[in-house]
Design an enzyme around this catalytic site. Structure first.
Site, PDB file in Angstrom:
ATOM      1  N   ASN A  84      -0.190   7.772   0.571  1.00 20.74           N
ATOM      2  CA  ASN A  84      -1.116   8.911   0.454  1.00 20.74           C
ATOM      3  C   ASN A  84      -2.454   8.661   1.161  1.00 20.74           C
ATOM      4  O   ASN A  84      -3.140   9.601   1.545  1.00 20.74           O
ATOM      5  CB  ASN A  84      -1.312   9.334  -1.002  1.00 20.74           C
ATOM      6  CG  ASN A  84      -1.955   8.267  -1.846  1.00 20.74           C
ATOM      7  OD1 ASN A  84      -1.914   7.079  -1.501  1.00 20.74           O
ATOM      8  ND2 ASN A  84      -2.555   8.655  -2.949  1.00 20.74           N
ATOM      9  N   PHE A 138       0.931  14.867  -8.915  1.00 21.65           N
ATOM     10  CA  PHE A 138       0.879  14.498  -7.499  1.00 21.65           C
ATOM     11  C   PHE A 138       1.265  15.685  -6.623  1.00 21.65           C
ATOM     12  O   PHE A 138       2.081  15.588  -5.708  1.00 21.65           O
ATOM     13  CB  PHE A 138       1.769  13.282  -7.214  1.00 21.65           C
ATOM     14  CG  PHE A 138       0.974  12.125  -6.657  1.00 21.65           C
ATOM     15  CD1 PHE A 138      -0.035  11.535  -7.397  1.00 21.65           C
ATOM     16  CD2 PHE A 138       1.223  11.628  -5.379  1.00 21.65           C
ATOM     17  CE1 PHE A 138      -0.789  10.486  -6.884  1.00 21.65           C
ATOM     18  CE2 PHE A 138       0.470  10.573  -4.857  1.00 21.65           C
ATOM     19  CZ  PHE A 138      -0.528  10.007  -5.619  1.00 21.65           C
ATOM     20  N   GLU A 141      -3.790  -1.065  -8.625  1.00 24.36           N
ATOM     21  CA  GLU A 141      -4.362   0.289  -8.691  1.00 24.36           C
ATOM     22  C   GLU A 141      -3.186   1.227  -8.905  1.00 24.36           C
ATOM     23  O   GLU A 141      -2.462   1.549  -7.968  1.00 24.36           O
ATOM     24  CB  GLU A 141      -5.077   0.632  -7.375  1.00 24.36           C
ATOM     25  CG  GLU A 141      -6.238  -0.262  -7.024  1.00 24.36           C
ATOM     26  CD  GLU A 141      -7.366  -0.210  -8.035  1.00 24.36           C
ATOM     27  OE1 GLU A 141      -7.414   0.724  -8.861  1.00 24.36           O
ATOM     28  OE2 GLU A 141      -8.204  -1.121  -8.021  1.00 24.36           O
ATOM     29  N   THR A 171       0.811  -1.225   0.000  1.00 22.81           N
ATOM     30  CA  THR A 171       0.000   0.000   0.000  1.00 22.81           C
ATOM     31  C   THR A 171       0.848   1.281   0.000  1.00 22.81           C
ATOM     32  O   THR A 171       2.000   1.278   0.420  1.00 22.81           O
ATOM     33  CB  THR A 171      -0.928   0.012   1.233  1.00 22.81           C
ATOM     34  OG1 THR A 171      -0.142  -0.222   2.405  1.00 22.81           O
ATOM     35  CG2 THR A 171      -1.994  -1.055   1.118  1.00 22.81           C
ATOM     36  N   PRO A 172       0.240   2.382  -0.442  1.00 27.00           N
ATOM     37  CA  PRO A 172       0.962   3.662  -0.565  1.00 27.00           C
ATOM     38  C   PRO A 172       0.820   4.542   0.679  1.00 27.00           C
ATOM     39  O   PRO A 172       0.036   4.254   1.574  1.00 27.00           O
ATOM     40  CB  PRO A 172       0.250   4.305  -1.750  1.00 27.00           C
ATOM     41  CG  PRO A 172      -1.172   3.861  -1.590  1.00 27.00           C
ATOM     42  CD  PRO A 172      -1.137   2.482  -0.968  1.00 27.00           C
ATOM     43  N   GLY A 177       4.139  -1.084 -10.319  1.00 28.69           N
ATOM     44  CA  GLY A 177       3.132  -2.105 -10.632  1.00 28.69           C
ATOM     45  C   GLY A 177       3.634  -3.065 -11.706  1.00 28.69           C
ATOM     46  O   GLY A 177       3.429  -4.283 -11.614  1.00 28.69           O
ATOM     47  N   CYS A 186      -4.369   9.490  -6.580  1.00 35.16           N
ATOM     48  CA  CYS A 186      -4.311   8.989  -7.964  1.00 35.16           C
ATOM     49  C   CYS A 186      -5.479   9.497  -8.781  1.00 35.16           C
ATOM     50  O   CYS A 186      -5.450   9.441 -10.007  1.00 35.16           O
ATOM     51  CB  CYS A 186      -4.366   7.463  -7.982  1.00 35.16           C
ATOM     52  SG  CYS A 186      -3.083   6.723  -7.021  1.00 35.16           S
ATOM     53  N   SER A 230       2.617   3.359  -7.974  1.00 32.89           N
ATOM     54  CA  SER A 230       2.921   3.887  -9.302  1.00 32.89           C
ATOM     55  C   SER A 230       2.818   2.805 -10.373  1.00 32.89           C
ATOM     56  O   SER A 230       2.984   1.609 -10.094  1.00 32.89           O
ATOM     57  CB  SER A 230       4.332   4.474  -9.312  1.00 32.89           C
ATOM     58  OG  SER A 230       5.269   3.421  -9.261  1.00 32.89           O
ATOM     59  N   GLU A 254     -11.576  -2.303  -6.820  1.00 30.72           N
ATOM     60  CA  GLU A 254     -11.732  -2.381  -5.373  1.00 30.72           C
ATOM     61  C   GLU A 254     -13.061  -1.744  -4.998  1.00 30.72           C
ATOM     62  O   GLU A 254     -13.661  -1.018  -5.796  1.00 30.72           O
ATOM     63  CB  GLU A 254     -10.574  -1.648  -4.693  1.00 30.72           C
ATOM     64  CG  GLU A 254      -9.246  -2.248  -5.062  1.00 30.72           C
ATOM     65  CD  GLU A 254      -8.103  -1.751  -4.210  1.00 30.72           C
ATOM     66  OE1 GLU A 254      -8.013  -0.542  -3.975  1.00 30.72           O
ATOM     67  OE2 GLU A 254      -7.313  -2.599  -3.778  1.00 30.72           O
TER      68      GLU A 254
HETATM   69  C1  SIN Z   1      -5.662   6.826  -4.360  1.00 35.05           C
HETATM   70  O1  SIN Z   1      -5.179   7.930  -4.498  1.00 35.05           O
HETATM   71  O2  SIN Z   1      -5.039   5.817  -4.701  1.00 35.05           O
HETATM   72  C2  SIN Z   1      -7.024   6.595  -3.747  1.00 35.05           C
HETATM   73  C3  SIN Z   1      -7.934   7.731  -3.876  1.00 35.05           C
HETATM   74  C4  SIN Z   1      -9.343   7.422  -3.446  1.00 35.05           C
HETATM   75  O3  SIN Z   1      -9.629   6.330  -2.923  1.00 35.05           O
HETATM   76  O4  SIN Z   1     -10.189   8.271  -3.659  1.00 35.05           O
END
Ligand code: SIN
Length: 505
Positions: A175, A408, A276, A172-173, A259, A310, A255, A483
């Site tokens: 952000n 970003f 994702e 997981t990221p 990925g 994202c 990214s 997801e």
């Molecule tokens: C993301 O930036 O990967 C997720 C954004 C979201 O769930 O709205």
């Protein structure tokens, strides 16, 4: 560093020390890895920084391949029992976990703000967004139906069973340090899978706090494991999580470049994957749009998490007749609504970017655009640390860097266009396709454009679309699978066809 920048940083450090320390969240602050229901040490530890102040806030176990392997083995063992726990019981555990998140929302939000820089109001929003996935999948757990298919043979019955795939590696990221974990783990646990989470090196504390709450909620030992590690150890830990034969599934958010590396690793043992990946969202304002609404949507979509999602709008395309009014109104809204500051301050709306490299990238895109003829209307500079002034650029053209790569960060580049066809050509010219937004009041155009945009999520007259009930997933190089929604659980299931033959006719 200029005196102003130095003062800004010092003010932020003081703010953190005075009002917002990690100690205050002690009940949920964990710094060891969580493997097989136990808090375990690693040979080393690594620092977690507050990106808003540039200071160290904790040291966390720096897991290596051995700890990762131990977690995979534990998950594999736990899976044997968890898959047979009734859906009703799995549902109850997930619901309890969600409720605990709600009870501890202030602590969880403080941790998110401290390690990711996100303004605390947004962190609270993330906690409830994050809990909403556990809540949603607690309900979906009980609706994993198979099929009984009408058989073409009188003496056979055809059954399609849905079964959990096994151990899922979840990478997981930073952000969304909490929500990106529950969006995956909620679906996985609902399906009956066990997981090993590798959180981003910048934000391990939120993942470990989730582990603590999973324990309190009654998630059995080994079903939810967290192996934090430093940037240096990430490749070796990632290799275990993506190649171990006991791992059946990889779910990654991050990214596109990373990925692709993980996809290659997954290929050797043919794992199921969800990816994702990056986005480059177009935000189109057509001449029939309500410009005030478009500005509201642009503010929400662009400046969420200081532009670090994202699905943030990245390329603004505005039709000629409303171009000047959109720019004027957006500039005014930026002046009125955006306040840069440490995430702990209640009035901050724009926190720091995650690190100096991220801030540099935005500034580089701005410089590139200005050198090619863009007009700077707001911001355009780094403020100190990794803070960047919210920036508005007019007269942007498609050859500029900001139109070719994901930013970003808090940059709004605005391109003028004449026709719907031209806007769609620009919007679809990207190799990635996660989210897209447009504003129009022409119903025929709304249908045409919603169908024509090459993305996985479309906001029509709406700048914020993410919710647990709806699918989230991109097309092209933005990813594989979805997801959230009722489809999210399918990513952790396989279909087994059972043919019952020899039946008396
Ligand atoms: C993301 O930036 O990967 C997720 C954004 C979201 O769930 O709205």
């Amino acid at each position: 560093m200029t005196t102003t920048r130095r003062r800004l940083l010092e003010t932020m450090r003081v703010a953190v020390r005075r009002r917002f320390s990690l100690d205050a969240s002690a009940p949920l602050v964990r710094t060891r890895a969580y493997v097989d229901g136990r808090w375990v040490r690693a040979p080393d530890d690594f620092p977690v920084l507050d990106p808003g102040a540039g200071t160290e806030i904790a040291r966390v176990a720096d897991c290596g391949p051995e700890e990762a392997k131990r977690a995979v083995d534990a998950a594999h063992e736990a899976f044997r029992q968890w898959k047979d726990v009734t859906a009703k019981e799995r549902s109850a555990v997930l619901r309890k976990w969600a409720n605990l998140m709600d009870e501890h929302k202030e602590d969880l939000a403080r941790i998110i703000t401290l390690e990711s820089g996100k303004p605390v109001k947004e962190s609270l929003g993330e906690v409830s967004y994050s809990a909403s996935f556990l809540d949603w999948f607690s309900e979906e757990a009980r609706r994993v139906y198979g099929d009984v298919v009408p058989s073409p043979f009188a003496n056979r019955k055809i059954l399609l069973l849905k079964q959990p795939v096994g151990v899922a590696s979840i990478i997981t990221p930073w952000n969304f340090p909490s929500a990106m974990i529950t969006r995956k783990a909620g679906a996985a646990l609902a399906a009956g899978c066990a997981v090993v989470v590798k959180p981003a090196e910048d934000t391990p504390l939120s993942a470990l706090a989730l582990a603590e709450l999973s324990h309190q909620a009654g998630v059995p030992a080994g079903v939810f494991n967290v192996v934090p590690c430093s940037r240096e150890r990430t490749p070796s830990v990632g290799r275990v999580l993506c190649t171990d034969p006991l791992v059946a599934k990889i779910s990654f958010t991050g990214s596109t470049a990373t990925g692709k590396v993980l996809l290659k690793m997954a290929a050797d043992t043919v794992k199921k994957v969800s990816m994702e990946l990056g986005g480059h969202a177009p935000f189109i304002v057509f001449d029939s749009a309500d410009v005030d609404e478009a500005v509201r949507g642009a503010m929400a979509s662009k400046f969420r998490n200081s532009g670090q999602t994202c699905v943030c709008s990245n390329r603004f395309l505005v039709q000629s007749s409303v171009y000047d009014s959109f720019l004027a109104k957006l500039g005014a809204a930026m002046d009125r609504e955006l306040k840069v500051g440490h995430g702990s301050k209640p009035d901050s709306t724009q926190g720091p970017l995650i690190n100096g490299r991220a801030a540099e990238k935005v500034v580089h895109q701005v410089e590139d655009a200005l050198s090619r003829g863009a007009r700077l209307l707001r911001g355009g500079r780094r403020l100190g640390g990794s803070f960047v002034a919210p920036t508005l650029l007019a007269d942007v053209s498609v050859d500029m860097l900001c139109m070719r790569e994901e930013t970003f960060g808090p940059l709004v580049p605005v391109v003028r266009f004449e026709t719907e066809q031209e806007a769609l050509a620009i919007a679809n010219s990207s190799r990635v396709g996660l989210a897209g937004y447009f504003y129009s009041s022409d119903v025929s155009q709304i249908w045409r454009v919603a169908e024509a945009l090459e993305v996985g999520l479309v906001g029509v007259n709406e700048g914020l679309v993410s919710t647990a009930e709806a699918s989230f997933g991109g097309v092209k190089e933005s990813g594989l699978g979805v997801e959230g929604s009722k489809y999210g659980v399918d990513e952790y299931l396989h279909l087994k066809y059972v043919c019952m033959g020899g039946l008396a006719g």
